[in-house]
Design a protein around this motif. Structure first.
Motif, PDB file in Angstrom:
ATOM      1  N   GLU A 312      58.062  80.017 116.452  1.00  0.00           N
ATOM      2  CA  GLU A 312      56.934  78.841 116.644  1.00  0.00           C
ATOM      3  C   GLU A 312      55.935  78.809 115.345  1.00  0.00           C
ATOM      4  N   LEU A 313      55.599  79.898 114.916  1.00  0.00           N
ATOM      5  CA  LEU A 313      54.905  79.904 114.008  1.00  0.00           C
ATOM      6  C   LEU A 313      55.627  79.650 112.541  1.00  0.00           C
ATOM      7  N   ASP A 314      56.680  79.899 112.605  1.00  0.00           N
ATOM      8  CA  ASP A 314      57.502  79.473 111.328  1.00  0.00           C
ATOM      9  C   ASP A 314      57.974  77.914 111.417  1.00  0.00           C
ATOM     10  N   ALA A 315      58.108  77.546 112.511  1.00  0.00           N
ATOM     11  CA  ALA A 315      58.027  75.922 112.564  1.00  0.00           C
ATOM     12  C   ALA A 315      56.655  75.267 112.486  1.00  0.00           C
ATOM     13  N   VAL A 316      55.758  75.825 112.698  1.00  0.00           N
ATOM     14  CA  VAL A 316      54.503  75.059 112.381  1.00  0.00           C
ATOM     15  C   VAL A 316      54.117  75.252 110.939  1.00  0.00           C
ATOM     16  N   ARG A 317      54.673  76.543 110.361  1.00  0.00           N
ATOM     17  CA  ARG A 317      54.383  76.764 108.941  1.00  0.00           C
ATOM     18  C   ARG A 317      55.220  75.673 107.941  1.00  0.00           C
ATOM     19  N   PHE A 318      56.074  75.194 108.672  1.00  0.00           N
ATOM     20  CA  PHE A 318      57.033  74.156 107.842  1.00  0.00           C
ATOM     21  C   PHE A 318      56.443  72.801 108.098  1.00  0.00           C
ATOM     22  N   ALA A 319      56.257  72.555 109.408  1.00  0.00           N
ATOM     23  CA  ALA A 319      56.124  70.921 109.970  1.00  0.00           C
ATOM     24  C   ALA A 319      54.508  70.687 109.570  1.00  0.00           C
ATOM     25  N   LEU A 320      53.637  71.803 109.673  1.00  0.00           N
ATOM     26  CA  LEU A 320      52.220  71.002 109.426  1.00  0.00           C
ATOM     27  C   LEU A 320      51.938  70.436 107.914  1.00  0.00           C
ATOM     28  N   HIS A 377      58.045  68.856 117.903  1.00  0.00           N
ATOM     29  CA  HIS A 377      57.945  67.630 118.782  1.00  0.00           C
ATOM     30  C   HIS A 377      56.033  67.540 119.113  1.00  0.00           C
ATOM     31  N   GLU A 378      55.806  68.697 119.654  1.00  0.00           N
ATOM     32  CA  GLU A 378      54.450  68.702 120.133  1.00  0.00           C
ATOM     33  C   GLU A 378      53.489  68.702 119.159  1.00  0.00           C
ATOM     34  N   LEU A 379      53.795  69.380 118.026  1.00  0.00           N
ATOM     35  CA  LEU A 379      52.885  69.290 116.907  1.00  0.00           C
ATOM     36  C   LEU A 379      52.833  67.874 116.230  1.00  0.00           C
ATOM     37  N   GLY A 380      53.963  67.048 116.231  1.00  0.00           N
ATOM     38  CA  GLY A 380      54.243  65.693 115.739  1.00  0.00           C
ATOM     39  C   GLY A 380      53.339  64.719 116.634  1.00  0.00           C
ATOM     40  N   HIS A 381      52.925  65.032 117.914  1.00  0.00           N
ATOM     41  CA  HIS A 381      51.977  64.370 118.542  1.00  0.00           C
ATOM     42  C   HIS A 381      50.489  64.533 118.203  1.00  0.00           C
ATOM     43  N   GLN A 382      50.168  65.447 117.533  1.00  0.00           N
ATOM     44  CA  GLN A 382      49.015  65.510 116.690  1.00  0.00           C
ATOM     45  C   GLN A 382      48.830  63.983 116.007  1.00  0.00           C
ATOM     46  N   TYR A 383      49.769  63.495 115.671  1.00  0.00           N
ATOM     47  CA  TYR A 383      49.786  62.211 114.968  1.00  0.00           C
ATOM     48  C   TYR A 383      49.895  61.086 116.162  1.00  0.00           C
ATOM     49  N   PHE A 384      51.111  61.151 116.636  1.00  0.00           N
ATOM     50  CA  PHE A 384      51.535  59.969 117.601  1.00  0.00           C
ATOM     51  C   PHE A 384      51.160  60.228 118.929  1.00  0.00           C
ATOM     52  N   TYR A 385      49.818  60.219 119.099  1.00  0.00           N
ATOM     53  CA  TYR A 385      49.035  60.566 120.373  1.00  0.00           C
ATOM     54  C   TYR A 385      47.715  60.769 120.142  1.00  0.00           C
ATOM     55  N   GLY A 386      47.727  61.941 119.230  1.00  0.00           N
ATOM     56  CA  GLY A 386      46.390  62.358 118.871  1.00  0.00           C
ATOM     57  C   GLY A 386      45.520  61.458 117.896  1.00  0.00           C
ATOM     58  N   LEU A 387      46.117  61.310 116.546  1.00  0.00           N
ATOM     59  CA  LEU A 387      45.493  60.500 115.503  1.00  0.00           C
ATOM     60  C   LEU A 387      45.632  59.082 115.861  1.00  0.00           C
ATOM     61  N   LEU A 388      46.995  58.617 116.106  1.00  0.00           N
ATOM     62  CA  LEU A 388      47.254  57.332 116.405  1.00  0.00           C
ATOM     63  C   LEU A 388      47.187  57.110 118.306  1.00  0.00           C
ATOM     64  N   ALA A 389      46.112  56.808 118.616  1.00  0.00           N
ATOM     65  CA  ALA A 389      45.939  57.112 120.240  1.00  0.00           C
ATOM     66  C   ALA A 389      46.217  55.886 120.905  1.00  0.00           C
ATOM     67  N   SER A 390      47.585  55.553 121.051  1.00  0.00           N
ATOM     68  CA  SER A 390      48.090  54.438 121.676  1.00  0.00           C
ATOM     69  C   SER A 390      48.039  54.444 123.163  1.00  0.00           C
ATOM     70  N   ASN A 391      48.100  53.372 123.844  1.00  0.00           N
ATOM     71  CA  ASN A 391      48.229  53.430 125.366  1.00  0.00           C
ATOM     72  C   ASN A 391      49.337  54.090 125.799  1.00  0.00           C
ATOM     73  N   GLU A 392      49.469  55.216 126.299  1.00  0.00           N
ATOM     74  CA  GLU A 392      50.567  56.018 126.656  1.00  0.00           C
ATOM     75  C   GLU A 392      51.200  55.650 127.919  1.00  0.00           C
ATOM     76  N   VAL A 393      50.332  55.077 128.572  1.00  0.00           N
ATOM     77  CA  VAL A 393      50.859  54.304 130.118  1.00  0.00           C
ATOM     78  C   VAL A 393      51.599  53.076 129.895  1.00  0.00           C
ATOM     79  N   LEU A 394      51.045  52.133 129.011  1.00  0.00           N
ATOM     80  CA  LEU A 394      51.760  50.875 128.844  1.00  0.00           C
ATOM     81  C   LEU A 394      52.918  51.127 127.719  1.00  0.00           C
TER      82      LEU A 394
END
Ligand SMILES: [Zn+2]
Length: 670
Positions: A312-320, A377-394
């Protein structure tokens, strides 16, 4: 959160025994993330504060209860006056079988197992703290509490997750109010991302939380639906947590104060520019920590899971840093990665601001990359959910779908063609899986609809996650990386710390990739749109002079069949495009002597007949030979051979591999 690939990976033992070559041949050359250009606008580093929470919470890990109190500061950032407040009390989704969550018959997704223990949230204080001289100051709002969704969802309904209170006076546009709150939680047995398993506690959706007030003054409020996630305003969370001293806490935001107090551990975490706060506490956590760039990354995991934590750390080190180059810098000082114990897999694979959960039931698959996939995937959500805070219900595709594309992009850069599975003679990319699962559901529903409109978890994950990922990857392959970079850079820059909707995304594609690509994106999202390219006919024969009756010099001559000369052949290839989407493709002509020629086709008309004349017999043809159009829903007809030529060689292997892969995947698709 991630969709579940578990059945897919389990089933892939089958074709491995058949010694299948690359199951879905796809061009998987990673392209470097763009370097920021000096001319580009800087990325914003802060959100506008709208809803600030200062909360204290004390956990009783034996009773699995929590007492909370604090204040909520809310600024009316809309254009109109507000006369009521909407609050989400989402732990009540697990209170009884009259909740919307438990009444929705959704199978095939998380949260479907029977609850072993109920969960509740009881609001005990909600009062308005006004300025001195404000006659409304101190007004108790609880007597006005109303649960409209309890009444309007049918016979016997009684949902208590979506409530409103009346304000004693209007709150004007731009005005800020402060609310005093106190509440008591009973956490459920772990379900749908929250609850306990033994002494492990994952505490999400745990406090009374304001719904989001839209710019026009309407409240975007929703009962807790089975398949839906969340939507809220940005603000600062200042949260003090009180747990037994033997516990380790993981929480949104950095630790700013910590003390031991009579057998208790009290930690204060503060984070600005976020729209939710989640935490975990357990006396079984091991921890690892490292800095990735400027970010302190902390992994919490159960004993015996050190190897997973390192992956998991390896993945974060690459993906962040990869995400930072593609979508702007990660603006927070901390990232916490929680790998829950196996008994709490329902807490796994989820995203909160600066805190993600991974692991779950997917560990221990040596030849699959699922640990990395879920982490990325979950790290990517820091952008697509976290920073780009769309209406996840609609519009769940705006977070889950774009994020599935982003996930596949990182995994391709990390692992190349075998970005999902690599081993036992099998190489499968994440994008290929997204295409196969997404295409299987293309006629069921449109992608762009509310989470609660999907009838099954399988349709939801296939369309919202997989098909959106495949749509965006198709656009990248067809219209090019540069256009994709322009569109996504514009989207992630313009709507950072905002709440973009579908039209914002489409406008960015129009600007970055052009009107044709944007039109296809719109159709692919909002209609049950599909496409199938097919080689219908391949004809090839030796060239002969025209036969028949010819009038020459006043005489009529009969020209009969001339003996064919070697080295001069003619013929044609008929290619069709079926369906409602169209993309420009290439048509590859394969000659007997091994040469290949490519002819571009704009794909706009329904069919094209490509003439051939050359020194070698035409053996066959392939439409979209690079497989740019991942949305092509039948790959078995993308190849055709001349009727009089033997079917053999590489084309046949390719075709059979594709056929088997599709067959197997169709058998296990949700
Ligand atoms: Zn997700």
């Amino acid at each position: 959160m991630p969709r579940s690939h578990a059945p897919f990976f389990a089933a892939f033992a089958l074709p491995a025994f058949l010694a299948l070559p690359d199951a879905l041949p796809t061009p998987e050359t990673p392209s470097p993330a763009p370097e920021p250009t000096a001319a580009a606008q800087p990325f914003r580093s802060h959100a506008d504060d709208v809803a600030d929470y200062t909360l204290r919470a004390r956990l009783d890990p034996e009773k699995h209860t929590l007492h909370g109190e604090g204040t909520i500061r809310f600024r009316n950032a809309s254009s109109g006056a507000v006369h009521e407040l909407w609050l989400h009390l989402y732990l009540n989704a697990f209170k009884n079988e009259r909740s919307t969550f438990l009444r929705e018959p959704v199978a095939g997704f998380r949260g479907s197992a029977p609850l072993a223990d109920w969960g509740t949230i009881d609001l005990t204080t909600l009062s308005l703290r006004g300025d001195a001289g404000d006659s409304a100051s101190g007004t108790d709002l609880l007597p006005t509490l109303d649960r409209p969704s309890a009444a309007d969802t049918g016979e016997g309904a009684g949902d208590e997750t979506d409530v409103k209170v009346a304000l004693p006076r209007e709150v004007r546009s731009g005005e800020t109010i402060t609310l005093d709150v106190a509440w008591d939680d009973k956490l459920p047995s772990i379900v749908e991302r929250t609850g306990y398993a033994g002494s492990f506690h994952f505490v999400g959706q745990w406090f009374p939380k304001l719904a989001r007030l839209e710019p026009d003054g309407t409240w975007a409020h929703f009962p807790f639906h089975h398949l839906a996630e969340f939507y809220a305003d940005f603000g600062t969370y200042d949260v003090t947590l009180d747990v037994p001293a033997s516990f380790t806490i993981g929480a949104t935001g950095p630790l700013v104060e910590s003390r031991r107090d009579g057998g208790r551990l009290v930690e204060r975490h503060v984070q600005a520019d976020v729209h939710d706060f989640a935490w975990t506490a357990w006396d079984g956590f091991r921890t690892r920590e490292e800095r990735v760039g400027d970010v302190r990354v902390r992994v919490l995991f159960p004993e015996g899971y050190e190897a997973d934590a390192l992956r998991e750390l390896d993945a974060v080190r690459f993906a962040l840093p990869y995400f930072a180059r593609r979508y702007g810098p990660y603006p927070y000082a901390e990232l916490t990665v929680v790998h829950p114990p196996e008994a709490a897999s329902e807490a796994g694979g989820m995203e909160y601001p600066t805190l993600i959960t991974t692991g779950g039931a997917w560990h221990g698959t040596p030849f699959s990359k699922l640990i990395e996939l879920v982490t990325v995937h979950e790290l990517g959500h820091q952008y697509f959910y976290g920073l780009l805070a769309s209406n996840e219900v609609l519009w769940p595709f705006l977070d889950e779908g774009i994020n599935s594309y982003a996930e596949a992009d990182v995994l391709r850069a990390m692992f190349g063609a075998g970005s999902a599975v690599s081993g036992l003679g099998l190489t499968v990319s994440d994008s290929a899986i997204q295409a196969v699962f997404g295409n299987a559901a293309e006629h069921d529903d449109p992608i762009a609809q509310p989470a609660y409109a999907f009838e099954t978890g399988g349709r939801y994950s296939s369309l919202v996650y997989e098909r959106t990922g495949a749509v965006l990857e198709t656009l990248r392959r067809v219209y090019g990386q540069a256009g994709m970079d322009r569109a996504m850079s514009e989207y992630t820059r313009a709507f950072r710390f905002e709440h973009p909707g579908p039209e914002d995304l489409i406008a960015c594609f129009a600007q970055g990739m052009g009107g044709e690509a944007a039109a296809m994106l719109r159709r692919a999202l909002f209609e049950k749109a599909w496409v199938d390219y097919a080689v219908v006919e391949v004809a090839s024969h030796p060239h002969t002079a025209p036969r028949g009756l010819f009038d020459r010099d006043g005489r009529r001559e009969t020209v009969a069949a001339a003996p064919a000369k070697g080295g001069d052949y003619e013929g044609s290839v008929l290619v069709e495009r079926r369906g409602t989407l169209s993309f420009p493709v290439e048509i590859e002509l394969v000659l007997e002597d091994g040469h290949r020629e490519r002819v571009p086709w704009d794909g706009v008309g329904g069919s094209i007949r490509v003439p051939y004349r050359g020194p070698s017999r035409l053996r066959g043809a392939i439409v979209d030979p690079d497989r740019a159009v991942l949305l092509d829903d039948d790959l078995t007809n993308n190849h055709g051979t001349a009727a009089d030529a033997e079917r053999r060689g590489a084309d046949l292997v390719l075709e059979r591999a594709t056929y088997w892969a599709e067959l197997v995947v169709q058998a296990v698709a949700p």
